[in-house]
Write a protein that holds these residues in place. Sequence first.
Motif, PDB file in Angstrom:
ATOM      1  N   PRO A  23       0.814  -1.220   0.000  1.00  0.00           N
ATOM      2  CA  PRO A  23       0.000   0.000   0.000  1.00  0.00           C
ATOM      3  C   PRO A  23       0.852   1.277   0.000  1.00  0.00           C
ATOM      4  O   PRO A  23       1.947   1.310   0.551  1.00  0.00           O
ATOM      5  CB  PRO A  23      -0.786  -0.092   1.307  1.00  0.00           C
ATOM      6  N   SER A  24       0.309   2.318  -0.592  1.00  0.00           N
ATOM      7  CA  SER A  24       0.981   3.610  -0.613  1.00  0.00           C
ATOM      8  C   SER A  24       1.210   4.098   0.817  1.00  0.00           C
ATOM      9  O   SER A  24       0.336   3.986   1.672  1.00  0.00           O
ATOM     10  CB  SER A  24       0.130   4.630  -1.370  1.00  0.00           C
ATOM     11  N   GLY A  25       2.410   4.611   1.076  1.00  0.00           N
ATOM     12  CA  GLY A  25       2.750   5.137   2.393  1.00  0.00           C
ATOM     13  C   GLY A  25       3.320   4.107   3.339  1.00  0.00           C
ATOM     14  O   GLY A  25       3.598   4.420   4.494  1.00  0.00           O
ATOM     15  N   ALA A  26       3.521   2.874   2.880  1.00  0.00           N
ATOM     16  CA  ALA A  26       3.970   1.793   3.764  1.00  0.00           C
ATOM     17  C   ALA A  26       5.305   1.212   3.331  1.00  0.00           C
ATOM     18  O   ALA A  26       5.758   1.409   2.206  1.00  0.00           O
ATOM     19  CB  ALA A  26       2.931   0.678   3.781  1.00  0.00           C
ATOM     20  N   VAL A  27       5.914   0.476   4.265  1.00  0.00           N
ATOM     21  CA  VAL A  27       7.027  -0.425   3.976  1.00  0.00           C
ATOM     22  C   VAL A  27       6.475  -1.812   4.247  1.00  0.00           C
ATOM     23  O   VAL A  27       5.816  -2.043   5.265  1.00  0.00           O
ATOM     24  CB  VAL A  27       8.253  -0.137   4.876  1.00  0.00           C
ATOM     25  N   CYS A  28       6.722  -2.739   3.325  1.00  0.00           N
ATOM     26  CA  CYS A  28       6.175  -4.088   3.440  1.00  0.00           C
ATOM     27  C   CYS A  28       7.269  -5.132   3.259  1.00  0.00           C
ATOM     28  O   CYS A  28       8.249  -4.896   2.557  1.00  0.00           O
ATOM     29  CB  CYS A  28       5.133  -4.327   2.356  1.00  0.00           C
ATOM     30  N   ILE A  29       7.047  -6.277   3.869  1.00  0.00           N
ATOM     31  CA  ILE A  29       7.923  -7.428   3.668  1.00  0.00           C
ATOM     32  C   ILE A  29       7.089  -8.517   3.013  1.00  0.00           C
ATOM     33  O   ILE A  29       6.073  -8.943   3.560  1.00  0.00           O
ATOM     34  CB  ILE A  29       8.517  -7.937   4.994  1.00  0.00           C
ATOM     35  N   ARG A  30       7.516  -8.941   1.824  1.00  0.00           N
ATOM     36  CA  ARG A  30       6.806  -9.989   1.083  1.00  0.00           C
ATOM     37  C   ARG A  30       7.221 -11.385   1.547  1.00  0.00           C
ATOM     38  O   ARG A  30       8.389 -11.636   1.800  1.00  0.00           O
ATOM     39  CB  ARG A  30       7.161  -9.928  -0.395  1.00  0.00           C
ATOM     40  N   GLU A  31       6.257 -12.272   1.582  1.00  0.00           N
ATOM     41  CA  GLU A  31       6.527 -13.683   1.808  1.00  0.00           C
ATOM     42  C   GLU A  31       7.191 -14.251   0.553  1.00  0.00           C
ATOM     43  O   GLU A  31       7.166 -13.624  -0.513  1.00  0.00           O
ATOM     44  CB  GLU A  31       5.214 -14.437   2.076  1.00  0.00           C
ATOM     45  N   ALA A  32       7.748 -15.450   0.651  1.00  0.00           N
ATOM     46  CA  ALA A  32       8.407 -16.084  -0.487  1.00  0.00           C
ATOM     47  C   ALA A  32       7.455 -16.279  -1.671  1.00  0.00           C
ATOM     48  O   ALA A  32       7.877 -16.252  -2.823  1.00  0.00           O
ATOM     49  CB  ALA A  32       9.007 -17.414  -0.060  1.00  0.00           C
ATOM     50  N   ASN A  33       6.155 -16.444  -1.393  1.00  0.00           N
ATOM     51  CA  ASN A  33       5.183 -16.664  -2.468  1.00  0.00           C
ATOM     52  C   ASN A  33       4.641 -15.367  -3.064  1.00  0.00           C
ATOM     53  O   ASN A  33       3.741 -15.394  -3.898  1.00  0.00           O
ATOM     54  CB  ASN A  33       4.030 -17.546  -1.969  1.00  0.00           C
ATOM     55  N   GLY A  34       5.148 -14.217  -2.637  1.00  0.00           N
ATOM     56  CA  GLY A  34       4.746 -12.932  -3.198  1.00  0.00           C
ATOM     57  C   GLY A  34       3.650 -12.217  -2.435  1.00  0.00           C
ATOM     58  O   GLY A  34       3.346 -11.063  -2.726  1.00  0.00           O
ATOM     59  N   THR A  35       3.034 -12.875  -1.450  1.00  0.00           N
ATOM     60  CA  THR A  35       1.979 -12.228  -0.671  1.00  0.00           C
ATOM     61  C   THR A  35       2.596 -11.354   0.423  1.00  0.00           C
ATOM     62  O   THR A  35       3.770 -11.488   0.761  1.00  0.00           O
ATOM     63  CB  THR A  35       1.047 -13.264  -0.018  1.00  0.00           C
ATOM     64  N   ILE A  36       1.769 -10.485   0.976  1.00  0.00           N
ATOM     65  CA  ILE A  36       2.194  -9.642   2.091  1.00  0.00           C
ATOM     66  C   ILE A  36       1.209  -9.867   3.230  1.00  0.00           C
ATOM     67  O   ILE A  36       0.011  -9.635   3.072  1.00  0.00           O
ATOM     68  CB  ILE A  36       2.222  -8.154   1.703  1.00  0.00           C
ATOM     69  N   LEU A  37       1.721 -10.321   4.367  1.00  0.00           N
ATOM     70  CA  LEU A  37       0.868 -10.509   5.538  1.00  0.00           C
ATOM     71  C   LEU A  37       0.597  -9.152   6.181  1.00  0.00           C
ATOM     72  O   LEU A  37       1.480  -8.284   6.215  1.00  0.00           O
ATOM     73  CB  LEU A  37       1.544 -11.430   6.549  1.00  0.00           C
ATOM     74  N   THR A  38      -0.586  -8.973   6.725  1.00  0.00           N
ATOM     75  CA  THR A  38      -0.958  -7.722   7.378  1.00  0.00           C
ATOM     76  C   THR A  38       0.058  -7.318   8.441  1.00  0.00           C
ATOM     77  O   THR A  38       0.393  -6.143   8.575  1.00  0.00           O
ATOM     78  CB  THR A  38      -2.356  -7.858   8.011  1.00  0.00           C
ATOM     79  N   LYS A  39       0.589  -8.293   9.184  1.00  0.00           N
ATOM     80  CA  LYS A  39       1.558  -7.985  10.249  1.00  0.00           C
ATOM     81  C   LYS A  39       2.876  -7.432   9.702  1.00  0.00           C
ATOM     82  O   LYS A  39       3.667  -6.891  10.462  1.00  0.00           O
ATOM     83  CB  LYS A  39       1.832  -9.222  11.114  1.00  0.00           C
ATOM     84  N   ASN A  40       3.115  -7.576   8.403  1.00  0.00           N
ATOM     85  CA  ASN A  40       4.354  -7.105   7.792  1.00  0.00           C
ATOM     86  C   ASN A  40       4.144  -5.894   6.890  1.00  0.00           C
ATOM     87  O   ASN A  40       4.859  -5.683   5.919  1.00  0.00           O
ATOM     88  CB  ASN A  40       5.036  -8.234   7.028  1.00  0.00           C
ATOM     89  N   ILE A  41       3.126  -5.087   7.225  1.00  0.00           N
ATOM     90  CA  ILE A  41       2.883  -3.799   6.568  1.00  0.00           C
ATOM     91  C   ILE A  41       3.050  -2.728   7.642  1.00  0.00           C
ATOM     92  O   ILE A  41       2.359  -2.750   8.658  1.00  0.00           O
ATOM     93  CB  ILE A  41       1.462  -3.725   5.966  1.00  0.00           C
ATOM     94  N   PHE A  42       3.991  -1.814   7.415  1.00  0.00           N
ATOM     95  CA  PHE A  42       4.342  -0.822   8.442  1.00  0.00           C
ATOM     96  C   PHE A  42       4.098   0.587   7.903  1.00  0.00           C
ATOM     97  O   PHE A  42       4.587   0.943   6.845  1.00  0.00           O
ATOM     98  CB  PHE A  42       5.810  -0.988   8.841  1.00  0.00           C
ATOM     99  N   TYR A  43       3.341   1.386   8.675  1.00  0.00           N
ATOM    100  CA  TYR A  43       3.019   2.764   8.297  1.00  0.00           C
ATOM    101  C   TYR A  43       3.659   3.797   9.206  1.00  0.00           C
ATOM    102  O   TYR A  43       3.943   4.894   8.773  1.00  0.00           O
ATOM    103  CB  TYR A  43       1.497   2.992   8.349  1.00  0.00           C
TER     104      TYR A  43
END
Length: 105
Positions: A23-43
Amino acid sequence: MALALSAVGFAVAPGAAAATPCPSGAVCIREANGTILTKNIFYRYGAHNLSNVTGVRVIVNNQTGGAGFQICKGYNGTNCYPVQRYVGEYAPYDFTPINSVVLVR
């Protein structure tokens, strides 16, 4: 063309069509399969401790206004690598020794 960020071994990675967008305004960490878990989205600016983030992952900086991030070996934003401000995906990186991410203005 890759932008090498030698302090941590990051480089800009090509985008993956099937990857979940950060999402715009965030830093995210992707899982190996390309998804992003909610817990790994930082605003919020400041330190964010990681839980069960191990192995090779992709970090994405989608912050605005020139904001950056640091990855840190210690919890609570200690023992950190230099600030990275490039907007976009970074090359896959082994997060096993990484215990926190710090968002900076």
